[in-house]
Design a protein around this motif. Sequence first.
Motif, mmCIF file in Angstrom:
data_model
loop_
_atom_site.group_PDB
_atom_site.id
_atom_site.type_symbol
_atom_site.label_atom_id
_atom_site.label_comp_id
_atom_site.label_asym_id
_atom_site.label_seq_id
_atom_site.Cartn_x
_atom_site.Cartn_y
_atom_site.Cartn_z
ATOM 1 N N ARG A 1 0.884 -1.065 0.539
ATOM 2 C CA ARG A 1 -0.343 0.307 -0.327
ATOM 3 C C ARG A 1 0.946 1.428 0.071
ATOM 4 N NH1 ARG A 1 -5.168 -0.633 2.185
ATOM 5 N NH2 ARG A 1 -5.275 1.682 2.711
ATOM 6 N N ARG A 2 1.986 1.364 0.959
ATOM 7 C CA ARG A 2 2.882 2.277 0.440
ATOM 8 C C ARG A 2 3.706 2.567 -0.183
ATOM 9 N NH1 ARG A 2 4.784 3.085 7.179
ATOM 10 N NH2 ARG A 2 4.709 4.727 6.835
ATOM 11 N N GLY A 3 3.311 2.948 -1.073
ATOM 12 C CA GLY A 3 4.288 2.837 -2.932
ATOM 13 C C GLY A 3 5.711 3.528 -2.463
ATOM 14 N N GLY A 4 5.754 4.975 -2.061
ATOM 15 C CA GLY A 4 6.843 5.896 -1.539
ATOM 16 C C GLY A 4 7.003 4.749 -0.500
ATOM 17 N N TRP A 5 7.494 4.634 0.336
ATOM 18 C CA TRP A 5 8.482 3.688 1.072
ATOM 19 C C TRP A 5 8.858 2.366 0.571
ATOM 20 C CZ3 TRP A 5 11.016 5.246 5.330
ATOM 21 C CH2 TRP A 5 10.370 6.326 5.888
ATOM 22 N N LEU A 6 7.964 2.040 -0.112
ATOM 23 C CA LEU A 6 8.288 0.617 -0.347
ATOM 24 C C LEU A 6 9.082 0.983 -1.854
ATOM 25 C CD1 LEU A 6 7.276 -2.314 -1.835
ATOM 26 C CD2 LEU A 6 6.243 -0.970 -3.626
ATOM 27 N N LEU A 7 8.932 2.301 -2.523
ATOM 28 C CA LEU A 7 10.868 2.017 -3.788
ATOM 29 C C LEU A 7 11.241 2.763 -2.985
ATOM 30 C CD1 LEU A 7 8.285 4.113 -6.489
ATOM 31 C CD2 LEU A 7 9.088 1.347 -6.044
ATOM 32 N N ALA A 8 11.234 3.325 -1.626
ATOM 33 C CA ALA A 8 13.062 3.926 -1.470
ATOM 34 C C ALA A 8 13.257 2.218 -0.512
ATOM 35 C CB ALA A 8 12.595 4.664 -0.584
ATOM 36 N N ILE A 9 12.632 1.475 -0.933
ATOM 37 C CA ILE A 9 13.136 -0.167 0.344
ATOM 38 C C ILE A 9 13.767 -0.588 -1.014
ATOM 39 C CG2 ILE A 9 12.720 -2.331 1.018
ATOM 40 C CD1 ILE A 9 10.641 -0.312 3.125
ATOM 41 N N ALA A 10 13.320 -0.505 -2.077
ATOM 42 C CA ALA A 10 13.503 -1.107 -3.544
ATOM 43 C C ALA A 10 14.569 -0.018 -3.946
ATOM 44 C CB ALA A 10 12.536 -0.662 -4.687
ATOM 45 N N TYR A 11 14.831 0.579 -3.718
ATOM 46 C CA TYR A 11 16.228 1.423 -4.342
ATOM 47 C C TYR A 11 17.622 0.662 -3.207
ATOM 48 C CZ TYR A 11 20.183 4.577 -5.354
ATOM 49 O OH TYR A 11 21.394 4.736 -5.593
ATOM 50 N N VAL A 12 17.220 0.479 -2.014
ATOM 51 C CA VAL A 12 18.073 0.109 -0.918
ATOM 52 C C VAL A 12 18.881 -0.982 -1.204
ATOM 53 C CG1 VAL A 12 19.170 -0.367 1.266
ATOM 54 C CG2 VAL A 12 17.465 2.119 0.528
ATOM 55 N N LEU A 13 17.450 -2.248 -1.725
ATOM 56 C CA LEU A 13 17.845 -3.977 -1.830
ATOM 57 C C LEU A 13 18.786 -3.226 -3.073
ATOM 58 C CD1 LEU A 13 14.579 -4.916 -1.066
ATOM 59 C CD2 LEU A 13 16.586 -5.248 0.031
ATOM 60 N N ALA A 14 18.410 -2.536 -4.495
ATOM 61 C CA ALA A 14 18.598 -2.884 -5.462
ATOM 62 C C ALA A 14 19.955 -2.222 -4.995
ATOM 63 C CB ALA A 14 18.261 -2.051 -7.166
ATOM 64 N N LEU A 15 20.316 -1.448 -4.687
ATOM 65 C CA LEU A 15 21.789 -0.940 -4.357
ATOM 66 C C LEU A 15 22.611 -2.261 -4.122
ATOM 67 C CD1 LEU A 15 23.829 0.825 -4.189
ATOM 68 C CD2 LEU A 15 22.606 2.005 -2.484
ATOM 69 N N GLY A 16 22.182 -2.413 -2.602
ATOM 70 C CA GLY A 16 22.428 -3.715 -1.969
ATOM 71 C C GLY A 16 23.531 -5.081 -3.467
ATOM 72 N N TYR A 17 22.018 -5.022 -4.302
ATOM 73 C CA TYR A 17 21.931 -6.040 -5.199
ATOM 74 C C TYR A 17 23.599 -5.788 -6.372
ATOM 75 C CZ TYR A 17 21.114 -8.406 -9.630
ATOM 76 O OH TYR A 17 21.132 -9.269 -10.536
ATOM 77 N N TYR A 18 23.754 -4.935 -6.507
ATOM 78 C CA TYR A 18 25.178 -3.989 -7.384
ATOM 79 C C TYR A 18 26.095 -4.346 -6.197
ATOM 80 C CZ TYR A 18 21.357 -3.985 -11.629
ATOM 81 O OH TYR A 18 20.878 -3.230 -12.483
ATOM 82 N N LEU A 19 26.393 -3.861 -5.229
ATOM 83 C CA LEU A 19 26.911 -3.999 -4.328
ATOM 84 C C LEU A 19 27.670 -5.399 -4.630
ATOM 85 C CD1 LEU A 19 26.097 -1.255 -2.001
ATOM 86 C CD2 LEU A 19 28.365 -0.805 -3.844
ATOM 87 N N VAL A 20 27.158 -5.839 -4.559
ATOM 88 C CA VAL A 20 27.513 -7.422 -3.411
ATOM 89 C C VAL A 20 27.824 -7.860 -5.275
ATOM 90 C CG1 VAL A 20 26.579 -9.549 -3.264
ATOM 91 C CG2 VAL A 20 26.223 -8.580 -2.184
ATOM 92 N N ASN A 21 26.956 -8.443 -6.103
ATOM 93 C CA ASN A 21 27.619 -8.360 -7.227
ATOM 94 C C ASN A 21 28.414 -7.878 -8.232
ATOM 95 O OD1 ASN A 21 25.654 -11.105 -7.814
ATOM 96 N ND2 ASN A 21 24.451 -9.132 -6.628
ATOM 97 N N LEU A 22 29.145 -6.410 -7.919
ATOM 98 C CA LEU A 22 29.822 -5.956 -8.926
ATOM 99 C C LEU A 22 31.283 -5.728 -8.093
ATOM 100 C CD1 LEU A 22 27.632 -3.515 -11.075
ATOM 101 C CD2 LEU A 22 28.169 -5.891 -11.625
#
Length: 517
Positions: A64-85
């Motif tokens: 439901r809380r789209g703004g917070w969700l996209l912020a968390i999505a960014y943090v998780l995506a950042l972690g994904y790239y930091l780990v894989n690259l």
Amino acid sequence: MTIQEYTAGEPVGQQPKTSMSLLGGTILMLVTMVFLSVIQEPLGWSTLAWVALVPWVLAVVRVRRGGWLLAIAYVLALGYYLVNLYWLAAVTALGYGGLCVYMACFFVLSGFILRRIYHKRSWPFTVVLPLVWTAQEYLQAVVMTGFPWLFLSHSQHESLRLIQISDLFGAYGVTFLIAMVNGLICDFLLRPLKAITPRQKKKVSVATLILAALCLLLGAVVYGGYRLRQGAGTMTPGPVIAAIQENIPQYVKEQAASGEEIFRRHLQLSEQALQAGVKPELIVWPETMTCNPLNQEFLDLQRQHPSYDMSLYSPWVQSQTFDKQLRELAGQGAAVLVGTPSLLMKEDLGGLAPAGTANSAVLYLAGGQRFGQRYDKMHLVPFGEVVPFKKSWPWMYRLLNSLTPYDYEYSLDAGEDPVVFAYPGADGQLRRFAVAICYEDVTPHMPRTLTVEKGQKRIDFLLNISNDGWFVRGGNGKPITATSELLQHLAICKFRAVENRIGIVRAVNTGISGFIR
């Protein structure tokens, strides 16, 4: 007039039957990040690619809380790239961090688009998700010089039948199919959860979507089988080529005193190749393995500037020695392609100063003479080979240059034109080839530029010379271990062979050399 309260873009009376908590959405997105990691080499659990996006999409559209969700999505995506690259950090910490921060934005962008479509339209995700995800990968490949790494399609590099469609649609076609299956699963799970307005009732049924997806998958498999059978029984023996493979970590290569030893080791391996049972027509050395410049302009400095005693300039003297030994090697009856730095000099303040540098490939023809042209790498790696914005935003360039670990101008000059090398083969036929240096083979448009001119193939095979010695860990007394970059680089290169229907020879220092056909 009545006033309706809106949440997440739709009237309260039309909200989905259930919604997801922020914690639940975070867990689902984390599952997708794990799946997207393990489908790539070195684990290569490619089957999970066909469901990897489903948890992320469910979270993106259901929380439901789209703004917070996209912020968390960014943090998780950042972690994904930091780990894989992670393997980029040792090469350029600035570039590594900046690239990960930038790449994570694509997850937020695609998530925002998918969320809006889900709440505003009744379009099927079987169509929407592959369009959005493929567009995202395309943007990653072209914006800011591009970094086409960790694509969905790369996970399927061993599925030879499936990836044959790459000659029609590029690796993006394979990504589209994978994302389509993910979207179909999302439609199956999401449709019962969403109330439909009378205007939205005329929508495509799940059964129709399943049939369409099956037809596309079957078409890809049938086409792949046709392409694989097309070459069976019609292939003729090609030229014998020796790819020279050494194992020299970058920290060793950067030691000035090691240049002569590195050259000697490659010379010895080349001699062994010439003495093998089948003599090669062409010997290929990896990227910049001569260490000293071998461009003709540098070798001719004494003639161009007779007032200077070049015998006092040790790099020039060593380059003369390297050039002589390579001519002698080629004089034994095999052409030799070497990766080398190029250095242009100019008179400045009463002496000679660098006027330009390039990452180049030089060909010595059998008999000892040199091919008339050299190839300078056209697609440079930001921060690894060049600091961006040198001409467009000089102030930004100066700022970024001051943040690099170097106290000198290290940016290379990009080549302007592709070069077609040629040498006479053992059967008297002219062999034509081009060279993709380092990461030019991972950028789809570069091998295409090197291979095709005006719609016609202009070379017989493509070389990829690279120095993956940057991407190993250890050394200085510690065990040397490979990183995931080595296998991932090879997997991506396979798609360039399929896309252009051409054989590729890889000569890679501290990486994976081989033949792709």
